[in-house]
Design a protein around this motif. Structure first.
Motif, PDB file in Angstrom:
ATOM      1  N   SER A 351     -31.296 -33.271 -11.646  1.00 29.44           N
ATOM      2  CA  SER A 351     -32.102 -32.875 -12.904  1.00 29.44           C
ATOM      3  C   SER A 351     -32.826 -31.240 -12.634  1.00 29.44           C
ATOM      4  CB  SER A 351     -32.799 -33.562 -12.662  1.00 29.44           C
ATOM      5  OG  SER A 351     -33.906 -33.914 -11.968  1.00 29.44           O
ATOM      6  N   SER A 352     -31.983 -30.801 -11.711  1.00 28.67           N
ATOM      7  CA  SER A 352     -32.107 -29.493 -11.028  1.00 28.67           C
ATOM      8  C   SER A 352     -31.055 -28.550 -11.556  1.00 28.67           C
ATOM      9  CB  SER A 352     -32.587 -29.217 -10.104  1.00 28.67           C
ATOM     10  OG  SER A 352     -33.046 -27.168 -10.307  1.00 28.67           O
ATOM     11  N   TRP A 373     -35.582 -32.878 -15.028  1.00 27.27           N
ATOM     12  CA  TRP A 373     -36.407 -33.121 -14.278  1.00 27.27           C
ATOM     13  C   TRP A 373     -37.935 -33.573 -13.865  1.00 27.27           C
ATOM     14  CZ3 TRP A 373     -40.235 -30.188 -12.844  1.00 27.27           C
ATOM     15  CH2 TRP A 373     -41.019 -29.841 -11.340  1.00 27.27           C
TER      16      TRP A 373
END
Length: 408
Positions: A351-352, A373
């Protein structure tokens, strides 16, 4: 055996429309989760941004029979493998991680009802679940004057009496029954099942987290709630005699896995369709940039490793459920703990990396990629993995078998 699952057609344009097919039941009973377009992903993003609670979507999922997937076949359920349970949670959470988490406590309730309930409790409550009823939780005690105030579940001449306050009550707002864990007079963990609308039960939607925004994990007030014997169970036995902790935790494993998959899916789609990262003159486009390709491949490999560990954990849990001796229960807890470490890490990583790989345009609000995230960051705080490293290491070095607990 014909099991009472409705046609999967109800899901076609709903919550799981964009998900791959999965076989849920044995003995010829199937629920297929079919591919659909991007409509559901857009729906999840809108629910997140506007904090629209997923009541209709929950009705679709529980109405389709998914909330009875781990209910014993003797009581009309599917009794699927816990590897399948984890996979279903991953599929649900890839579509909407809040919906995946709302179901988590319900699945745990199915297990403790099935294993420690009396025959009368099993007949009534498992029958209710088969008819589509949902369980929410009120398990975490609130702080008062800086100290935890455990809920007391007291036997009185009028029935079982409950007074107290609970927080992080995921699923309670959407539930037909709210389960509350407290202590009986002997100091033993006891669970009370409270029908929605019971006098003295108040559910407050004051959840304000920046992630998992639509779980409605607010608080529950219990003000002189009275219950009959049918509604009270010695849940401490589920921890001392059954792999209760691992059953609870494998749902969380699936939730993290689903968040990671959703983030990777959006990364790949955006890179193929829209990415236009500013590059030095003569540098390749992102989709043919060797560094981008390598990092996408690395995410995929780590995701597959987490999936494999999740499958391994589910099978270990199946063995512990079938024969819940001390060694198998511990082996299940260890396997689920190891899987949770990997799924937590890949959820945060994928997600990052989405933004790093996709560039500035991916950070625009209409894409709503930030929800992956935010969901990962908030959900991975649930039962921190730092404790799981210690338990796994202590077993390897010192042969210590972990105790079954809600956080392991």
């Amino acid at each position: 055996m014909k099991l009472p699952f409705r046609s999967a057609a109800i899901l076609g344009a709903g919550l799981m429309g964009r998900l791959m097919a999965v076989t849920l039941a044995r003995a010829g009973c199937r629920v297929d989760l079919h591919e659909a377009g991007s409509a559901e992903a857009e729906g999840a993003a809108a629910r997140d941004s506007q904090r629209l609670l997923p009541e209709r979507e929950l009705d679709q999922v529980s109405g389709a029979g998914l909330w009875a997937m781990n209910l014993p076949r003797a009581h009309g359920g599917a009794a699927v493998s816990y590897a399948t349970v984890a996979r279903v949670f991953a599929l649900l959470s890839a579509a909407d991680a809040s919906i995946g988490q709302i179901q988590q406590n319900h699945n745990s309730a199915v297990f403790w009802l099935s294993t420690i309930g009396t025959e009368a409790q099993k007949a009534f409550f498992l029958g209710e679940i088969l008819r589509g009823c949902r369980f929410g939780n009120a398990n975490v005690d609130a702080l008062r004057d800086g100290a935890v105030q455990p809920l007391l579940i007291e036997r009185t001449p009028r029935g079982w009496l409950l007074r107290g306050e609970k927080i992080y009550a995921t699923g309670a707002l959407f539930a037909h029954y709210v389960s509350a864990i407290g202590l009986n007079a002997a100091g033993e963990k006891t669970v009370a099942i409270i029908p929605a609308g019971t006098p003295g039960l108040a559910i407050e939607d004051d959840w304000q987290s920046f992630g998992q925004r639509t779980t409605a994990s607010g608080r529950v007030q219990l003000d002189d709630v009275l219950l009959p014997d049918l509604c009270v169970l010695p849940i401490h036995r589920a921890y001392s005699e059954q792999p209760m902790g691992a059953v609870s935790q494998i749902s969380h494993v699936g939730i993290d896995l689903g968040i990671a998959q959703a983030a990777l899916d959006d990364t790949v789609r955006f890179l193929r369709e829209q990415a236009s990262i500013a590059q030095p003159a003569g540098a390749p486009r992102a989709i043919v940039d060797a560094l981008v390709i390598a990092q996408v491949g690395e995410i995929q490999i780590r995701l597959h490793a987490a999936e494999a560990m999740t499958q391994r954990a589910g099978l270990a849990l199946d063995e512990a459920v079938a024969r819940p001796d001390r060694e198998r229960r511990a082996a299940a807890s260890l396997a689920v703990a190891e899987a949770k470490v990997l799924t937590s890490e890949i959820a945060l990583h994928a997600s990052s990396k989405l933004f790093e790989l996709c560039g500035t345009r991916s950070a625009q609000a209409p894409h709503a990629f930030d929800r992956h995230w935010r969901n990962a960051r908030v959900h991975t705080l649930h039962d921190p993995v730092r404790h799981k490293f210690t338990v796994v290491g202590d077993h390897l070095l010192n042969g210590i078998l972990p105790e079954s607990a809600g956080a392991l």
